[in-house]
Design a protein around this motif. Structure first.
Motif, PDB file in Angstrom:
ATOM      1  N   LEU A   1     -38.368  -4.675 -21.056  1.00 47.24           N
ATOM      2  CA  LEU A   1     -39.654  -4.121 -22.182  1.00 47.24           C
ATOM      3  C   LEU A   1     -39.208  -4.925 -23.276  1.00 47.24           C
ATOM      4  N   PRO A   2     -39.640  -5.584 -24.774  1.00 42.28           N
ATOM      5  CA  PRO A   2     -40.196  -6.037 -25.191  1.00 42.28           C
ATOM      6  C   PRO A   2     -38.491  -5.647 -25.720  1.00 42.28           C
ATOM      7  N   ARG A   3     -38.119  -4.595 -26.368  1.00 42.09           N
ATOM      8  CA  ARG A   3     -37.469  -3.828 -26.903  1.00 42.09           C
ATOM      9  C   ARG A   3     -37.356  -2.550 -25.764  1.00 42.09           C
ATOM     10  N   HIS A   4     -36.303  -1.370 -26.247  1.00 38.16           N
ATOM     11  CA  HIS A   4     -35.662  -0.564 -25.998  1.00 38.16           C
ATOM     12  C   HIS A   4     -36.896   1.090 -26.037  1.00 38.16           C
ATOM     13  N   ARG A   5     -37.055   1.394 -24.958  1.00 38.42           N
ATOM     14  CA  ARG A   5     -37.731   2.650 -25.337  1.00 38.42           C
ATOM     15  C   ARG A   5     -37.553   3.328 -25.926  1.00 38.42           C
ATOM     16  N   MET A   6     -37.588   4.155 -27.067  1.00 33.28           N
ATOM     17  CA  MET A   6     -37.172   5.258 -28.166  1.00 33.28           C
ATOM     18  C   MET A   6     -36.975   6.276 -27.327  1.00 33.28           C
ATOM     19  N   LEU A   7     -36.008   6.935 -27.254  1.00 25.64           N
ATOM     20  CA  LEU A   7     -35.845   8.350 -26.401  1.00 25.64           C
ATOM     21  C   LEU A   7     -36.497   9.394 -26.986  1.00 25.64           C
ATOM     22  N   GLU A   8     -36.738  10.283 -25.873  1.00 24.83           N
ATOM     23  CA  GLU A   8     -36.950  11.732 -26.990  1.00 24.83           C
ATOM     24  C   GLU A   8     -36.357  12.368 -27.312  1.00 24.83           C
ATOM     25  N   PRO A   9     -36.828  12.990 -28.268  1.00 30.78           N
ATOM     26  CA  PRO A   9     -35.326  14.215 -29.848  1.00 30.78           C
ATOM     27  C   PRO A   9     -35.109  14.977 -29.046  1.00 30.78           C
ATOM     28  N   THR A  10     -33.632  15.039 -29.138  1.00 32.53           N
ATOM     29  CA  THR A  10     -32.346  15.823 -28.321  1.00 32.53           C
ATOM     30  C   THR A  10     -31.497  17.181 -29.312  1.00 32.53           C
ATOM     31  N   MET A  11     -32.136  16.942 -30.648  1.00 29.39           N
ATOM     32  CA  MET A  11     -31.730  18.142 -31.655  1.00 29.39           C
ATOM     33  C   MET A  11     -31.993  18.928 -31.060  1.00 29.39           C
ATOM     34  N   ALA A  12     -33.051  20.175 -30.970  1.00 31.31           N
ATOM     35  CA  ALA A  12     -33.923  21.620 -30.153  1.00 31.31           C
ATOM     36  C   ALA A  12     -32.061  21.325 -29.070  1.00 31.31           C
ATOM     37  N   ASP A  13     -32.246  19.927 -28.433  1.00 28.59           N
ATOM     38  CA  ASP A  13     -31.317  21.000 -27.009  1.00 28.59           C
ATOM     39  C   ASP A  13     -29.744  21.009 -27.688  1.00 28.59           C
TER      40      ASP A  13
ATOM     41  N   GLY B   1     -26.888  10.499 -16.078  1.00 30.48           N
ATOM     42  CA  GLY B   1     -27.262   9.029 -15.464  1.00 30.48           C
ATOM     43  C   GLY B   1     -26.687   8.385 -17.267  1.00 30.48           C
ATOM     44  N   PHE B   2     -27.423   8.744 -18.253  1.00 30.90           N
ATOM     45  CA  PHE B   2     -27.316   7.803 -19.515  1.00 30.90           C
ATOM     46  C   PHE B   2     -26.037   7.397 -19.621  1.00 30.90           C
ATOM     47  N   VAL B   3     -25.263   8.331 -19.769  1.00 32.36           N
ATOM     48  CA  VAL B   3     -23.419   8.355 -19.827  1.00 32.36           C
ATOM     49  C   VAL B   3     -23.029   6.671 -19.123  1.00 32.36           C
ATOM     50  N   HIS B   4     -23.344   7.499 -17.437  1.00 33.13           N
ATOM     51  CA  HIS B   4     -22.952   6.037 -16.121  1.00 33.13           C
ATOM     52  C   HIS B   4     -23.857   5.196 -16.624  1.00 33.13           C
ATOM     53  N   GLY B   5     -24.105   4.251 -17.194  1.00 32.69           N
ATOM     54  CA  GLY B   5     -25.089   3.366 -16.663  1.00 32.69           C
ATOM     55  C   GLY B   5     -26.110   3.699 -15.823  1.00 32.69           C
ATOM     56  N   GLN B   6     -26.906   4.667 -15.256  1.00 31.39           N
ATOM     57  CA  GLN B   6     -27.142   4.380 -14.011  1.00 31.39           C
ATOM     58  C   GLN B   6     -28.956   3.356 -13.833  1.00 31.39           C
ATOM     59  N   TRP B   7     -28.707   3.705 -12.442  1.00 30.38           N
ATOM     60  CA  TRP B   7     -30.300   2.760 -12.527  1.00 30.38           C
ATOM     61  C   TRP B   7     -31.517   3.929 -13.475  1.00 30.38           C
ATOM     62  N   GLY B   8     -31.278   5.170 -13.044  1.00 29.70           N
ATOM     63  CA  GLY B   8     -32.926   5.130 -13.668  1.00 29.70           C
ATOM     64  C   GLY B   8     -32.928   5.855 -15.580  1.00 29.70           C
ATOM     65  N   ALA B   9     -31.797   5.854 -15.428  1.00 33.62           N
ATOM     66  CA  ALA B   9     -31.910   5.538 -16.944  1.00 33.62           C
ATOM     67  C   ALA B   9     -32.028   4.138 -17.894  1.00 33.62           C
ATOM     68  N   ARG B  10     -31.613   3.397 -16.821  1.00 28.42           N
ATOM     69  CA  ARG B  10     -31.242   1.942 -17.408  1.00 28.42           C
ATOM     70  C   ARG B  10     -33.182   1.348 -17.032  1.00 28.42           C
ATOM     71  N   ARG B  11     -33.876   2.252 -15.804  1.00 32.68           N
ATOM     72  CA  ARG B  11     -35.082   1.209 -15.995  1.00 32.68           C
ATOM     73  C   ARG B  11     -35.789   2.519 -16.811  1.00 32.68           C
ATOM     74  N   ASP B  12     -35.835   3.575 -17.091  1.00 38.93           N
ATOM     75  CA  ASP B  12     -36.428   4.436 -18.289  1.00 38.93           C
ATOM     76  C   ASP B  12     -36.604   3.780 -19.454  1.00 38.93           C
ATOM     77  N   THR B  13     -35.700   2.687 -19.882  1.00 40.21           N
ATOM     78  CA  THR B  13     -35.351   2.866 -21.452  1.00 40.21           C
ATOM     79  C   THR B  13     -35.908   1.520 -21.212  1.00 40.21           C
ATOM     80  N   ASN B  14     -35.208   0.655 -20.260  1.00 38.11           N
ATOM     81  CA  ASN B  14     -35.643  -1.313 -20.403  1.00 38.11           C
ATOM     82  C   ASN B  14     -36.526  -1.563 -19.892  1.00 38.11           C
TER      83      ASN B  14
END
Length: 186
Positions: free
Chosen positions: A134-146, A105-118
Motif C-alpha cells: 500500500l502507498p501508506r499503512h491502512r488505518m485500523l478500526e477503532p478499538t476503544m469500545a472493545d 496476529g498483530f503482536v506476532h507479526g503474522q501474515w494475516g495482520a501484515r497483509r491486512d494493513t500493508n
C-alpha cells in the motif's frame, strides 16, 4: 492492547473464580520468577540495554518476597494451562474468541495482520491480482469500545473479589480519533 487486556481479563477471572490461596501464591511466585529471569537476562546483556526497565526495578521485584536465590523460574504458564483452556473452563471463552486470536496476529507479526494493513491487490488482471505494498499503512478500526468492554469486565472481577468497586466506563465512550472520524464523515 486488546490482546493484553484479554489476557489480563481471563487470568484475573480465573483467579477470582477458581483461585485458592495456593493459586494466588503460585501466580505471585510465577511473577517473581519472571522478574528474576528478566533480571538475569538484563545482567548478561552486553551493549545497549533496554530503556523501558532498569536493573534496580528488576532486583526489587525479584527479591520482594524472598531472596532471589530461593525463587524458581517457571517457563510454563502460571496455572499450568494455556489461556484458551483457562478461558474455556471459566466461561470467558467468548472474550478469548472475540479478541485474542486476531489481535495475537498483530503482536506476532503474522501474515494475516501484515497483509491486512500493508498490502493490496494489483489491479492489472495480467498480473493475476498479486499483492503489492500500500502507498501508506491502512488505518485500523477503532478499538476503544472493545477495550472498554474488557476493562469493565476486569473491574467486575475486581469487584467480585473486593466489593465496593461499582464504577464502570460508559459503553458508548469514544476516543478523540473515533469522534473526529465520525464528524468528518458527516
Amino acid at each position: 492492547m486488546l490482546r493484553s487486556l484479554t489476557e489480563c481479563r481471563i487470568s484475573l477471572a480465573y483467579l477470582v473464580r477458581c483461585g485458592t490461596d495456593n493459586m494466588w501464591k503460585k501466580f505471585r511466585s510465577y511473577g517473581a520468577g519472571q522478574a528474576k529471569l528478566a533480571l538475569l537476562k538484563h545482567e548478561e546483556m552486553s551493549g545497549q540495554k533496554p530503556q523501558f526497565v532498569n536493573q534496580e526495578t528488576l532486583e526489587a521485584l525479584s527479591n520482594e518476597d524472598f531472596f532471589q536465590e530461593y525463587i524458581e523460574i517457571d517457563l510454563g504458564h502460571w496455572c499450568g494451562k494455556d489461556l484458551r483452556r483457562s478461558a474455556d473452563e471459566l466461561g470467558t471463552k467468548e472474550d478469548y474468541d472475540r479478541y485474542y486470536g486476531w489481535a495475537s496476529g498483530f503482536v506476532h507479526g503474522q501474515w494475516g495482520a501484515r497483509r491486512d494493513t500493508n498490502f493490496t491487490h494489483c489491479l492489472n488482471p495480467l498480473h493475476r491480482f498479486h499483492r503489492i505494498p500500500l502507498p501508506r499503512h491502512r488505518m485500523l478500526e477503532p478499538t476503544m469500545a472493545d477495550a472498554i468492554n474488557l476493562v469493565n469486565s476486569i473491574l467486575s472481577d475486581v469487584n467480585a473479589a473486593y466489593p465496593g468497586l461499582e464504577d464502570r466506563f460508559p459503553p458508548d465512550m469514544q476516543d478523540d480519533s473515533d469522534t473526529a472520524s465520525s464528524s468528518e464523515q458527516k
